[in-house]
Design a protein around this motif. Structure first.
Motif, PDB file in Angstrom:
ATOM      1  N   TYR A  58       0.853  -1.198   0.000  1.00  0.00           N
ATOM      2  CA  TYR A  58       0.000   0.000   0.000  1.00  0.00           C
ATOM      3  C   TYR A  58       0.891   1.251   0.000  1.00  0.00           C
ATOM      4  N   PRO A  59       1.789   1.391  -0.993  1.00  0.00           N
ATOM      5  CA  PRO A  59       2.747   2.506  -0.943  1.00  0.00           C
ATOM      6  C   PRO A  59       2.079   3.879  -0.836  1.00  0.00           C
ATOM      7  N   VAL A  60       0.887   4.019  -1.398  1.00  0.00           N
ATOM      8  CA  VAL A  60       0.205   5.307  -1.341  1.00  0.00           C
ATOM      9  C   VAL A  60      -0.011   5.742   0.112  1.00  0.00           C
ATOM     10  N   LEU A  61      -0.262   4.791   1.004  1.00  0.00           N
ATOM     11  CA  LEU A  61      -0.505   5.134   2.402  1.00  0.00           C
ATOM     12  C   LEU A  61       0.799   5.537   3.097  1.00  0.00           C
ATOM     13  N   SER A  62       1.856   4.759   2.846  1.00  0.00           N
ATOM     14  CA  SER A  62       3.146   5.100   3.444  1.00  0.00           C
ATOM     15  C   SER A  62       3.595   6.491   2.967  1.00  0.00           C
ATOM     16  N   GLU A  63       3.445   6.758   1.681  1.00  0.00           N
ATOM     17  CA  GLU A  63       3.882   8.047   1.131  1.00  0.00           C
ATOM     18  C   GLU A  63       3.043   9.205   1.693  1.00  0.00           C
ATOM     19  N   ALA A  64       1.751   8.982   1.838  1.00  0.00           N
ATOM     20  CA  ALA A  64       0.883  10.044   2.370  1.00  0.00           C
ATOM     21  C   ALA A  64       1.263  10.363   3.815  1.00  0.00           C
ATOM     22  N   LEU A  65       1.495   9.318   4.604  1.00  0.00           N
ATOM     23  CA  LEU A  65       1.866   9.548   6.003  1.00  0.00           C
ATOM     24  C   LEU A  65       3.187  10.308   6.104  1.00  0.00           C
ATOM     25  N   LEU A  66       4.153   9.916   5.283  1.00  0.00           N
ATOM     26  CA  LEU A  66       5.466  10.560   5.352  1.00  0.00           C
ATOM     27  C   LEU A  66       5.445  11.982   4.794  1.00  0.00           C
ATOM     28  N   ALA A  67       4.400  12.311   4.043  1.00  0.00           N
ATOM     29  CA  ALA A  67       4.266  13.684   3.530  1.00  0.00           C
ATOM     30  C   ALA A  67       3.640  14.605   4.574  1.00  0.00           C
ATOM     31  N   PRO A  91      -4.975  -6.048  -4.932  1.00  0.00           N
ATOM     32  CA  PRO A  91      -3.741  -6.105  -5.718  1.00  0.00           C
ATOM     33  C   PRO A  91      -3.397  -4.769  -6.380  1.00  0.00           C
ATOM     34  N   MET A  92      -4.414  -3.985  -6.731  1.00  0.00           N
ATOM     35  CA  MET A  92      -4.156  -2.694  -7.381  1.00  0.00           C
ATOM     36  C   MET A  92      -3.379  -1.747  -6.460  1.00  0.00           C
ATOM     37  N   ALA A  93      -3.534  -1.930  -5.138  1.00  0.00           N
ATOM     38  CA  ALA A  93      -2.892  -1.007  -4.187  1.00  0.00           C
ATOM     39  C   ALA A  93      -1.376  -1.046  -4.270  1.00  0.00           C
ATOM     40  N   ARG A  94      -0.834  -2.156  -4.755  1.00  0.00           N
ATOM     41  CA  ARG A  94       0.637  -2.225  -4.915  1.00  0.00           C
ATOM     42  C   ARG A  94       1.136  -1.164  -5.878  1.00  0.00           C
ATOM     43  N   ARG A  95       0.290  -0.871  -6.867  1.00  0.00           N
ATOM     44  CA  ARG A  95       0.659   0.135  -7.854  1.00  0.00           C
ATOM     45  C   ARG A  95      -0.078   1.425  -7.500  1.00  0.00           C
ATOM     46  N   SER A  96       0.385   2.087  -6.469  1.00  0.00           N
ATOM     47  CA  SER A  96      -0.293   3.294  -6.002  1.00  0.00           C
ATOM     48  C   SER A  96       0.739   4.342  -5.612  1.00  0.00           C
ATOM     49  N   HIS A  97       0.284   5.591  -5.507  1.00  0.00           N
ATOM     50  CA  HIS A  97       1.226   6.697  -5.305  1.00  0.00           C
ATOM     51  C   HIS A  97       0.492   7.884  -4.702  1.00  0.00           C
ATOM     52  N   TYR A  98       1.207   8.647  -3.853  1.00  0.00           N
ATOM     53  CA  TYR A  98       0.659   9.891  -3.280  1.00  0.00           C
ATOM     54  C   TYR A  98       1.572  11.041  -3.636  1.00  0.00           C
ATOM     55  N   LEU A  99       1.000  12.085  -4.160  1.00  0.00           N
ATOM     56  CA  LEU A  99       1.776  13.285  -4.499  1.00  0.00           C
ATOM     57  C   LEU A  99       1.128  14.487  -3.810  1.00  0.00           C
ATOM     58  N   LYS A 100       1.966  15.247  -3.088  1.00  0.00           N
ATOM     59  CA  LYS A 100       1.459  16.392  -2.326  1.00  0.00           C
ATOM     60  C   LYS A 100       2.176  17.661  -2.775  1.00  0.00           C
ATOM     61  N   LEU A 115      -1.684  22.128  -0.479  1.00  0.00           N
ATOM     62  CA  LEU A 115      -2.520  23.002  -1.306  1.00  0.00           C
ATOM     63  C   LEU A 115      -3.358  22.115  -2.216  1.00  0.00           C
ATOM     64  N   ALA A 116      -2.712  21.056  -2.693  1.00  0.00           N
ATOM     65  CA  ALA A 116      -3.408  20.030  -3.490  1.00  0.00           C
ATOM     66  C   ALA A 116      -2.612  18.744  -3.359  1.00  0.00           C
ATOM     67  N   SER A 117      -3.318  17.625  -3.361  1.00  0.00           N
ATOM     68  CA  SER A 117      -2.619  16.336  -3.341  1.00  0.00           C
ATOM     69  C   SER A 117      -3.478  15.313  -4.078  1.00  0.00           C
ATOM     70  N   ALA A 118      -2.812  14.231  -4.500  1.00  0.00           N
ATOM     71  CA  ALA A 118      -3.542  13.178  -5.211  1.00  0.00           C
ATOM     72  C   ALA A 118      -3.053  11.816  -4.740  1.00  0.00           C
ATOM     73  N   LEU A 156      -8.444  13.036  -3.888  1.00  0.00           N
ATOM     74  CA  LEU A 156      -7.741  14.327  -3.857  1.00  0.00           C
ATOM     75  C   LEU A 156      -7.733  14.891  -2.444  1.00  0.00           C
ATOM     76  N   GLY A 157      -6.634  15.566  -2.108  1.00  0.00           N
ATOM     77  CA  GLY A 157      -6.538  16.245  -0.811  1.00  0.00           C
ATOM     78  C   GLY A 157      -6.251  17.725  -1.017  1.00  0.00           C
TER      79      GLY A 157
END
Ligand SMILES: Cc1cc2nc3c(=O)[nH]c(=O)nc-3n(C[C@H](O)[C@H](O)[C@H](O)COP(=O)(O)OP(=O)(O)OC[C@H]3O[C@@H](n4cnc5c(N)ncnc54)[C@H](O)[C@@H]3O)c2cc1C
Ligand code: SF4
Length: 329
Positions: free
Chosen positions: A87-96, A221-230, A241-244, A262-263
């Protein structure tokens, strides 16, 4: 700061009982939202019920997903090997989010219920329907650069501030709770937050003294291919200001499934079914991503100072999708 009673709860039922006594009792986890707001007199609870000793500090891998205890700290969750891999999107969001010190204190349950950073909400001399229902909203006529463009109402335009919750929305997380009479509930996160409407003081579907015990991440399985950008004003210690938060499944060059949240732009962590529909069945290329971004922001309603967020959010989503596709899996 007002005087308050402090109770250390040793089991969930005792915590719920203690928080149910008197209208001014609240749960206390890391305190990084609550104590801030108490110092500002924005929240003035008569009793804090400390939930830190309740048995909700583990991350359990289960056949149907992962069960995260409400007391798991944001840093522990972000660095957990399975979360990083599956769930990389979750790890990346937390670290952001926030800073390393804050992430060490902040809990999963507390993050779900963190309050808006609207400056008028945090200033007791301002009119704020969320803090004091019926008093008005100084943000609508004031400085509203940081405020929301999706899900707003004439009563409140405050942005939901969390990064973690945007990822949880993209992952279809389910929130587990316990209530006074022992009843337990499982609430999909997409049904957990309430739009402000005419009652911005009601932010979630939780009842009073309802305790968050866990968050469940369904196997996906789709969660493996995930990403968070802030995107934010400075690289650390700043809200979006915006995130995805994005996740994609592809067959060849065609997108077969997509998840988009979106955040920084919504009054709640914003799921965009419109963007998902615009991506699904289409080639994974820039023109598709731009169409998805246009669809996601079509309902946006800007305020005086934040029209720039429409274009910024579109570009953030396009870049998040491009960065995701550029990764090898
Ligand atoms: C300077 C600063 C910068 C920050 N930057 C970011 C950022 O960039 N991105 C971001 O996402 N966040 C950011 N945050 C917010 C931070 O992530 C939250 O304050 C934190 O996650 C809240 O968790 P906590 O455990 O400290 O909650 P607490 O402050 O203890 O509680 C928050 C709320 O949750 C309730 N609560 C706590 N646990 C439970 C439970 N188990 N059941 C029911 N109710 C419960 C409390 O009653 C309270 O109302 C920032 C905070 C600060 C102070
Ligand atoms: S935007 Fe919402 S939180 Fe901010 S002042 Fe208006 S009512 Fe209060």
């Amino acid at each position: 700061m007002h005087p308050f009673e402090y109770v250390e709860a040793t089991d969930p039922a005792a915590a719920i009982h203690a928080a149910g006594e008197g209208a001014q009792s609240v749960f206390f986890a890391g305190g990084t939202t609550l104590i801030d707001l108490m110092k500002l007199d924005v929240m003035t609870p008569a009793k804090l019920v400390d939930v830190n000793h309740l048995p909700f500090s583990s991350i359990e891998e289960q056949p149907d997903g992962i069960l995260i205890g409400a007391n798991v700290r944001n840093s522990d969750l972000a660095h957990h090997a399975t979360i990083r891999e599956q769930y990389p999107v979750l790890s990346e969001a937390l670290l952001a989010g926030a800073s390393a010190q804050l992430r060490n204190m902040a809990s999963t349950g507390g993050n779900l219920l963190q309050r808006t950073r609207c400056t008028y909400f945090r200033d007791i001399n301002s009119a704020c329907n969320k803090r004091q229902p019926g008093s008005g909203c100084d943000a609508i006529t004031g400085v509203n650069r940081m405020h929301a463009i999706l899900g707003t109402s004439d009563y409140c335009i405050a942005t939901h501030p969390s990064d973690m919750c945007v990822a949880l929305v993209a992952l279809d997380a389910v929130i587990h709770t316990q209530m006074h009479n022992g009843t337990k509930r499982q609430i999909p996160i997409t049904e957990f937050y309430l739009l402000p409407g005419e009652t911005p003081e009601r932010e979630t579907v939780l009842n009073r003294a309802e305790l968050i015990t866990h968050v469940h991440l369904p196997a996906n399985p789709m969660a493996r291919r995930s990403h968070y950008l802030k995107v934010r004003d400075r690289a650390s210690y700043e809200f979006a200001l915006a995130s995805a938060a994005v996740a994609l499944e592809t067959k060849g060059q065609t997108i077969t499934r997509a998840s988009v949240a979106l955040g920084g732009v919504g009054t709640v962590p914003w799921r965009s079914k419109e963007a998902e529909a615009a991506l699904t069945g289409k080639p994974a290329e820039r023109v598709t991503f731009e169409a998805a971004a246009d669809a996601a922001l079509a309902p946006a309603k800007p305020q005086h100072h934040n029209a720039f967020k429409i274009e910024l959010a579109k570009r953030t989503l396009v870049l998040a999708l491009e960065e995701l596709m550029a990764r090898s899996f």
